[in-house]
Each structure stands twice: as C-alpha cells, then as structure tokens.
Design an enzyme around this catalytic site. Structure first.
Site, PDB file in Angstrom:
ATOM      1  N   TYR A  57       0.842  -1.193   0.000  1.00  0.00           N
ATOM      2  CA  TYR A  57       0.000   0.000   0.000  1.00  0.00           C
ATOM      3  C   TYR A  57       0.875   1.240   0.000  1.00  0.00           C
ATOM      4  CZ  TYR A  57      -3.056   3.698   1.662  1.00  0.00           C
ATOM      5  OH  TYR A  57      -3.728   4.873   1.785  1.00  0.00           O
ATOM      6  N   GLU A  73      -3.560   7.360  -3.908  1.00  0.00           N
ATOM      7  CA  GLU A  73      -3.379   6.055  -3.309  1.00  0.00           C
ATOM      8  C   GLU A  73      -3.085   5.029  -4.397  1.00  0.00           C
ATOM      9  OE1 GLU A  73      -6.080   5.094   0.331  1.00  0.00           O
ATOM     10  OE2 GLU A  73      -6.732   3.788  -1.287  1.00  0.00           O
TER      11      GLU A  73
END
Lengths: 378, 295, 378, 295
Positions: C101, C189
C-alpha cells in the site's frame, strides 16, 4: 555555458515572457528575406558570445530589406572580441519609451538566486552599480519558497510608477525566475527590458548562462551549445575533461589543481614571464589526458616552453611521469618541456623523466624561473 | 586541540563502494580516522574491508549509519547527480558535520541543500573541497596524510593541490598544523573563511592562521575584516589568480572575476589593510608564518 | 473531486509510474473487443466513485473475451453504494507476487503532504492501522523542499527487502508525490502496489482526489469531472455554490454556515427527528440561491418539511426573508416551510414572512422541535 | 484583557478595495478597530473612506503598510487564487498577526504558507475563518459586533454562524466575552485550539473557555488533553456533526470524518474524559458556562 541571444529568447518565450519575434540568418540573402517578411524597420544583431556587440558595430537598424542585407553582409564574418560572427538575428525594431535592467544570478553571500533590477537599463549594470548604486534594487529568492508574488511586484515597482507597466514587469520577473531555474542557469539578464509608447513591456535583449553542472540532466539545453562559437582548444579541453583558458603569454602551463594552476601562472609573472594559459589537468594521470593537454597547449602558436607543475598527493608522481613520457612519444611537440613533480614517489618520477630526456625539478620556484629564462633565450 | 575533526570523529562514508569512496576510505583508515560506517543504498548488509583487515559495516541509509554505526560525521563521495541528495540525507540523519568532496554539483541543488543544512543545524564543508585533516588525529576527505604534521598553524584554503603545496612547505620547514581545512572551490560553499576562523579562534593550540584564497567573490575580504575585528592572534594570507583575466572561470566554478569585483588585487589589499601580511609566492607563506610565530 | 480509476491511472502514467495498460468500455461488446486486443486474462473493473467495488462484485477476472463481455454486461448498470456503474476498465491481469500500500494525503497535524506506506497492501489501510499500526510507515514531506530521494527510499525499504524492488518503489513514490502536487490532489493512493514474479513493481489500482479549490487553475484536471457519476442534486448544488449532502431522514434543512448546519441536523436528531440533508446556503441571501436550495431539497422525495435556520450576522435577516418569499413564488414547493431567523433586522424579517404566510420563529430549539413534530403528523 | 487583538492592534486590510474587504473594513471601523492601512497592489496612493469620513491610506504593498502605516496586524480578504500570496506578503512584512478570512484557498498553497509563516515567526489565524473580536476593544474579521459584549468568557470555535449563535446566546444571558476566536474550517489552519487555549491561559480576565468544535481531525482531542494537563480554569465544549455521515465533506473542507476517525462521538468522549462538560445543544452552552462560573 553561454547561449546565444536568439536561444535565450526561445527559452524566455517558452516561459511566457513577451519577446518580439525574430529569426536567425547565416547569409545576407536570408537576412533580407526575413526583413521583408516582417516589413518595416528591423534590427540586425550579431549572435556571438560576447558583450559590447553594439559598440563593435554588431547591432544595426535597417529600414529596408536591402539595408538589412547590407548590414548582415557587414556583420557576418566580423570578429567581436576574438569571436567570429556566424549568425545574425533579424528582429522587428520596437518603439521604445523606457529601458530598464532585470538580471538574476546565483549570489554567493545569500547562497540564493538573486535579482538585480534597475530603471536605468540598456547600459552596463556594472557601471550603474558604481555610479548610482541606489538605482539598483536587489532581492535574494529563498530557494525553499521560490519567487513570491509580492517580491516580483516589489522589484517591478522600482522600474515603473505606472501600475499597468509594473504589473506586466512583475509577471515577467516571475517568468524570468522560472526560466532561470528550469534551464539550470547561473545568470539570466534582460537588458533592456523596454516599455513601449503603447504601454507594453517587452524583453528586446536576452542573455543566459547555463550552469555546466546542469547540462547532464538538461539535454535540450545542452543542444544549444554552438561549437562554432568557441575556439577549438576550449571544445577539446571540455571533451577531455580539462579546464583551459587561453592567455596572451608564451609560457604554456600544465598543472594539477585549479588553485595551483593559478599560483603557477602568478609565479611565472612574478619571475618576469607571461603565462600562455590556465590549464588544470585534474587529478588523473592517464596518458590520454596528458596528450589532450599537450595538443591544446601547442595549438597556441605563442607557446615557447611547456611547464608541468604537479603536486602528487593522492596522484602518484610516477604515474604522471609515465603519462608524460607516453604522451610525448605519441605526438610531436615542438616547444621544450620542463617538469616539476613533488609528493608521492617523486624520486622515481624524476628518474623516469630524466631517462626519457626531460628536465625534472622538485621545486616550484626553480622550475618556473627556468621556464621564464627559456622564453628569454637563456 | 583541533577544529572540526579529531579523535572523537566517527565517520560514515557516503558512496563507500564507489571508486573514489573506497580508495579514500582506506586512506582515511590508514591515517587512523575512525570510519564507523559506509552508506550505499542497495548494498546494506555488506561490509567494506579496511587496509588492515578491519571490517566496516555498510548501510542502505545514513539514518542506520547514525543509529547503528554511531556516526557523528559524514563524508560524501557520491557522483554529482546524487550528491546534493546525499548531503540532504546526511543533514536529516542528525550528524553534526558533513564533508562534501564531490565536484560538479549543480549550483541550484546546492542553494537548496545549504538552506536545508542550515534548517537542520548541521555544518557542511564544501562541496568540491579536499576536506579537513587534524594532523595525528583524523582526516576526513582527501588531503594526503604524509604532507602534514602536528603543530601550531591553522590552515584555511579554497583550493586542493595549492593547499598541499603550502602545507608541505610548512611541514618541511618544521611548522606543523593543528588543522588544515579545505573550504572548497564552488560558488556556494557551506563553511566559509569566517566560519573556519571562528572555529580556530576558539582553539587554544592554534597560534597562527594561514588563509589561502583565490579570485572570485568577497569571502576573503570579509575574512580580512573579521580578523582585524575579532582575531586575537596573527594571520597570514595568499591569493591565487593575480594573472587571471576577468570573466573566465579558472577551473573552480567559484574562481571567476565578475566585472571588476573579486580580483586578486582587491583581496590582497583587503588582507594588507586589515593587518594580514600577504605572501607574494607560495614559498613566502613559510617565511610569514615564521615571522608571525616569532613576533 | 474524485476521479475514476482510469483517470487517476492516466495521471499516474504521465508522471512516469508504471501502470499496466487499460481501456474503458461503456458496452459489453466494447469490453469484449478490448479483451480480445490484449489476449490472455483481463480484469473488468467498475468505474465508480466508491470503495468496496470488489466486495460488491464490481471487479471480475475474465479468461476469455467472451467472459469479459459477460462480466461487463453484469457490471454495467450495477449499483454500488448508490452509484450506477456506467463504465468498466478492462486491463490485462497481472501476475502478482506481493501487494503493498502506498498513499499520500494532506495531514492536518504536520500541515504537510504525508505518506503512509505498508507492506500489507490490497486491503483496507484503515484496518491495517487498527490491527497492526506498526506495519505502516509515515512520512511528512516538507513542502519547502519537496520529496527528498532518501525519504522515498526510506519508505520504499519498508515495502521490499529486495533492493531492486526497493529502488523501483522508491522511484514510484517520488513520482506519486509529483503526480499528487501537480494535480493539486488532496489524496492519492496506490492499493495495491504489486511486485510481479518477474521482479517488476507496478500500480494496478489508483485512487485520486483533487482539492476542489485547485480546479480553477487546473482546467485539464477539472475536465475529468464525470457528471454522470454524481447525483443530480450535488451537481446542482455545486453550480449554485451551495454545499449539499443527502441523508436518509425527512426534515429538509437549509442553513447559513456549515457549523450551524451540522448543529441544526444534530438538534433535529436530538428532538427525535431525522435530518434529510446537510445544506449550507452560505452568506448570501440572493433569491437564486434560495431557489436552488429549495429545488435541491425538494428533489428528495423523503422530505416532509423544510426547515430554514438563518443566523443574520453580516447577512441581514430581512434580505433572506425577501429571498425566501421571492423564491417560493417562483417555484412550486409541496412540503411545508418553517423558518427561524435571528440577528440583524429579525423583527422586520419575521413580519415579511408572516405576511407571506410562513411560520417564523426566532429560537433554534423551537423551530427544530416544531419541524420534527410536523414529520410526526402533529 | 483580551487575546490576539485589542486597543493596540493596528490593522492593515489586504484587499481593502474588494467587495468583502471594503464592506468589512467599514464594519471594523464602526466597531472602533484601528484600521491604519489598506493594501491593494496598483491602487497605492488612493484612500479608503471610513463610515464616519475617516480616510485610510491605501498602499501597493504590505511593506509600505507597515513602514508608513505602522500596521502590526493584517487581515486578508483577497480572492482564493491570490490569498496565499497575500499571507506570505504579510508574514514577510513583519506584522505579528495575520487573519485570513478567505475561503477556498488551495490546501497545497496553504501548506507552503504555513511553513513560511512559521519561518517568519508570525501568527496566522485561519484561513476560512470569521476572525477574532475582543468586545469593546477591537474586531479583526467579520464577527458581528452587535452579538458580543465584554465579560469573562473566552470562546474558540471552528465555525462561523454557529459561533454567532452560541455567542449571541451567551450575550443574551449576560455572559460577556474577553475574546471570541474563530480558528477556521479548513484542514490546515494556523492558530489551532491549543494555541488559542495557551493564549487564553495567560489572560487574567478569562474565567471560562468555550470550545466549539466539529467533526474532522483530532484538534479537539488534543485540546482536551491540553486542558486537563495545563488549564487552571474550567472549559466547556460543544461538537457539531453528530449526525454527519463518514466520508462526506460537510461544507467546511476540514469537516469530514475520515474512516473511523474525527467523529463527533470521539471528540465528545475526549472532552468528557478530560473534565470538559459537553453541551448537547447550543442552548446548553449557556447553562454549562453558568455552572462553571458559579462553581
């Protein structure tokens, strides 16, 4: 690296700065054609990496295309401060109400890009700095924040009381900062920045020096380099990763380290001689560099003696000696070579050189005195 | 005593696995400098072999070099494209002192790096400098160890081999040094003459200071003024570049006479006017130092 | 403003981030065609401004073009969290070794763009933050200096021990920072950032929110707005410069000021009612805004009563009252309207409203209680 | 006493010639605030007419507003595209206190501006805030003068009209204020709850502090912890947004519940846990303040 006026103008234009149009000609006929395209009065400007083009007759007004051709004919091929003019810029003449100066360079004291602006433009800013320092406003741009709007306005308000003009200049100053940083420049200058009777602010001249250390990451800027605009010796030196500056004397100098190289030149002068050049061979001792250095030094017909001054610290003197021997065997050198080496393995080095027939010294004073004597026929 | 580096200096070498980095790391270790870590991103976990079989741990980051290696100083040998980044990393890691040897770092990178180093409260020496040596204690950089010897002379210089020339002559004449500092030949340097003078001024063992300047800028002029106002011991000077023409860069990016300022004459006059005798030739530095010490 | 995954990927790609190819289809046939072009297994992904697309069945693997068509047919038109899917992204399936992530957002505490990275990717980072906070590394980027190379490396080294992967991730993190700042984002993101068996690091999903306040100077980003992806009421509110958020209750609220609007909703709840919306009408009292507010509120069929709560500070209450009267005369409103005004010129305002037949109050508590009663048939 | 603004506040209005700037300048002057300068680039030399015929000089730059107008505070009413630049200019001019009313400034502009303001050592209130008023002394911003009255209550709030609601109720109940501070609804604000609390804590006349928070962020939670550790007098709280759904921005750019953090429940619990009673409705703020004052 210096770029030509027309190249600087391309960069400025790309940053949004209002720059009058212009085209480059390398023949008088082309200059005429460009002038005809614009119509009206044009300026024919020598494109050469030198100041003082105007005084040297390298900038001329032409009211007809024929006149543009005639001026181009006179300017092309002209020598300005030792540099030959190969191109002229032809650009429409502007109607000038006021002339100002806007420049930016890396300032050592503030450690930041620093602007200098003055309402007294069109002339040498150095001169303004001497005769009327209060007419110059300076501002260091904090590299953490870049150019701030109020700073650009503060500078611009020195140039113009008229607010419409000040706002245009403010925008141009901010754009010049962008052009400066994005080109990786060490200096950028608009002199003059003009205002016209119609109330427009424009850059009618442009100067830009690029930080050589930036070129590796700015390939499009590096392509601006004009090899025809610099002497062969400088091109060769750059390719061989040497620093070379030609001077007017007859003692060719080849030294490791810039400070020692300058001190060697100074010592030549101290003993009554004249250095022919600055040359820093750097820390390496490889024969290719020595070959390049010797080629460059001997390309100067004034050189009567070649003086090596090597301080072997990290560099081993015997390596340098071997380099010199190898280099002189591969090319034919006319002027006599005398050599001083000191530091790591100096005895060994002196033996290598003596075996190859070179005079070798260990004292800087001695070798310089000897070199000067040799130029005086002693 | 000494300034900037001594027995307590614990060095991390940034770029230890490069050609210059590995060579000079061995030189520094041979001189007795405590090299506690090497840093090369991607080579963490490897070790570097010292000249006498010592093993120096290599880390990926300066942060580890400080945390695990205990470094309080770094020396930067990384190539110009990455050198400013290495300086920023060093300043961020908490070391007090950073020596940047690399030549050819873009000046706009350095403008930003100097601001960062100031923000972090660290001291930077260089870039484009030979580093610093405190004879008999430690050397950080590339100044040859064999040309120095301990003694009462402090040396501050903008150049490399010219410094070696001057220091070797001092050593040959029996005039040892507390510390020799090469502040570097770039237009934007960290520690300047005045900074180094301040450090020497609080070093009890330094009895005389040699200032070796060159053309370009006004650092020597400011040093001269500082000496006359603040220094409680003698200083002597030398300026290289009396024969340099204006507007041409003499090797060093900083060695350039801009218009009429930064000339050797100007600097020599500033030295003389502030009570700093000026050597006409490198060889005269020894004479002036001897005179200063015997006065 | 949220942009779709495929749009975020375009922006990321332009910044140099390795993103697998992909094309958008709005019909099953087009999806089949795209899948056929890529060959091999593809992923068909709903393009909708909502998380949880996978769980909702909006992301499907297809091993043949026919299967891609079938999945697209199922996904197109699907509702995910109240939003209709109008487009699917068809992209070659990647062979995934690890999932990480990488995210960046504006952090209030550090007042800077702040990275969060974790080797635990592909899942909800909020959940990782709760269950295994040590698995997340955070870094605030000093806006004065931007992302520094060692910082990017420091983050990347959390994701991969393998140095070749860490260096790729380091570059991607720096590129993500550039994409973030140049797009004027408030959040970006990559989840997951994958490594493949072949040792490549790639972004296979992309999320990007743009700071609405940046849109005026980023026209190319503003064009990414997909009006079909947002409810009509929100588009209308934005155009009228109102803030509107639909809720599930039946008390329509129209308030000046965001804090007072929330407090009004809370008070509706306090008195046992359910607010139908958040609506901040801002400081202006012009009738067009009141018209827009009423149109928006009444577009919600659940609304049974409309409650105005206006604190007249700088705004004059009589101006607002006139606005309400004018607005209600120009459009036909079914639900009853009750109004509270207080502050500057409140008596005058209440008179204006009473004359037009509206219930007008000066106490916030009273008007809210009355509104709630009205929804309960009292 | 009062915090941030008082009789000694000398205000320069940035954007004085705009619609909002000119309206609120007159409002501030009517309240008795000393407006010493207006700033609009390009309009220097003009004057601004106050409500009672006063003449306020307009300058092109903040630097002149400080040098010639003697300003020590600025208030920013310029449009969002130029507002961050105006804040930087104010910080650079040397004023101590900057109030940014403008709503809609890009948050990345503000990240840079906050760093700059910190570097310059100034205090920023806002942006996207209603400003500050010290009843009977000065108002800088847009808080209506008629809803406040002097007294012992300090008010800190993230919102505009909700503050007016609460303050008007306090005033109606005879509970006057030392200062009312609107810290603003943006995600990145200058002065936060703790900063304002610290200022009130050193104000002898403030006897109780009202904290009006809303959803989003953790500023209220930190304020709660600070109160319990440092504050020597009572505080009462209110949080707007108990019915707000997660992930949706409630008007203010900062009023958004991200995932499970920044909820009203969380903030109310933090208040309660740290000894700050929480009003369930705005009207209850008055009750809690009365209880605190009589305790």
């Amino acid at each position: 690296m210096n770029v030509h006026e027309y190249q600087a103008k391309e960069i400025f234009r790309a940053a949004g700065i209002p720059v009058p149009p212009g085209e480059v000609a390398d023949t008088p006929e082309r200059a005429e054609e460009i002038a005809r395209g614009y119509g009206g009065t044009v300026v024919v400007k020598a494109q050469v990496h030198s100041g003082g083009r105007g005084k040297a007759g390298g900038v001329k007004l032409a009211s007809t295309p024929e006149e543009a051709r005639q001026h181009a004919d006179a300017i092309l091929g002209m020598e300005i401060n030792g540099l030959t003019v190969n191109q002229v810029l032809v650009t429409p003449a502007e109607d000038i109400a006021t002339e100002s100066y806007v420049g930016i360079l890396i300032d050592r004291k503030t450690q930041a890009p620093t602007f200098m602006v003055s309402a007294e433009g069109g002339i040498d800013i150095e001169q303004v700095a001497h005769t009327n320092p209060d007419a110059i406003r300076k501002l260091a741009v904090d590299p953490r924040y870049g150019m701030l709007p109020h700073q650009a306005y503060w500078l611009a308000s020195t140039l113009y009381d008229d607010q419409a003009l000040a706002k245009q200049a403010s925008r141009i100053i901010a754009q010049l900062y962008d052009a400066f940083t994005s080109a990786g420049a060490s200096m950028a200058e608009i002199n003059p920045l003009i205002s016209t009777d119609a109330g427009e602010v424009k850059a009618i001249d442009a100067k830009l020096s690029i930080d050589d250390n930036e070129l590796f990451r700015k390939p499009s800027i590096a392509e601006y380099r004009d090899l025809s605009a610099e002497p062969w010796a400088e091109t060769r030196a750059r390719e061989a990763d040497l620093s070379y500056v030609k001077l007017d004397g007859n003692v060719g100098c080849c030294v490791n380290g810039a400070g020692l190289a300058m001190a060697t030149m100074d010592l030549v002068k101290f003993y009554g001689g004249e250095p022919a050049n600055f040359l820093d061979i750097g820390g390496s001792s490889n024969p290719e560099k020595v070959v390049a250095a010797l080629e460059i030094i001997t390309s100067d017909p004034n050189v009567e003696v070649i003086l090596f001054n090597i301080f072997g610290g990290i560099t081993r003197c015997d390596d340098v000696a071997n380099g010199i021997v190898a280099a002189t065997q591969s090319i034919d050198i006319k002027p006599p070579i005398i050599i001083r080496l000191t530091g790591t393995n100096e005895e060994l080095a002196i033996q290598i050189l003596a075996d190859a027939g070179f005079s070798a010294f260990t004292s800087m004073d001695e070798v310089v005195q000897r070199a000067v004597q040799m130029t005086k026929g002693n | 005593m000494a300034i900037f580096v001594d027995e307590n200096t614990r060095v991390a070498v940034q770029g230890i696995t490069g050609r210059d980095g590995s060579f000079h790391t061995r030189e520094m270790m041979e001189y007795g400098t405590r090299i506690v870590a090497g840093v090369t991103p991607g080579k963490g976990g490897q070790t570097f072999d010292g000249p006498s079989g010592e093993s120096v741990p290599i880390f990926n980051t300066m942060e580890e070099a400080v945390r695990e290696g205990g470094a309080n100083t770094s020396v930067v040998y990384v190539p110009p494209a990455f050198a400013a980044g290495a300086i920023l990393e060093a300043a961020d890691s908490g070391v007090d002192f950073i020596v940047a040897i690399t030549e050819g770092i873009p000046v706009l990178d350095m403008a930003r790096a100097h601001a960062f180093v100031r923000d972090r409260g660290a001291r930077l020496l260089g870039p484009n400098c030979p580093g610093v040596i405190s004879p008999g204690k430690a050397k950080v950089g590339i100044i040859p160890g064999q040309i120095v010897t301990p003694g009462p002379v402090g040396v501050i210089s903008r150049s490399g081999t010219l410094t070696y020339e001057a220091v070797a002559q001092l050593t040959a004449a029996g005039l040892g040094q507390t510390t020799c500092v090469g502040i570097g030949g770039d237009p934007l340097i960290g520690t300047n003459f005045v900074d180094a003078l301040e450090a020497f001024a609080s070093d009890g063992e330094t009895e005389v200071i040699v200032l070796i300047g060159e053309i370009g800028g006004t650092d020597e002029q400011e040093a001269a003024a500082w000496v006359s106002e603040n220094l409680d011991r003698p200083a002597v000077g030398f300026i290289a570049g009396q024969t340099a023409p204006p507007g041409r860069r003499m090797g060093h990016a900083g060695a350039i006479i801009s218009g009429s300022s930064g000339t050797a004459e100007e600097k020599m006059a500033a030295f003389e006017a502030n009570g700093i005798p000026v050597a006409k030739r490198p060889a005269d530095i020894v004479v002036l130092v001897q005179e200063a010490l015997s006065a």
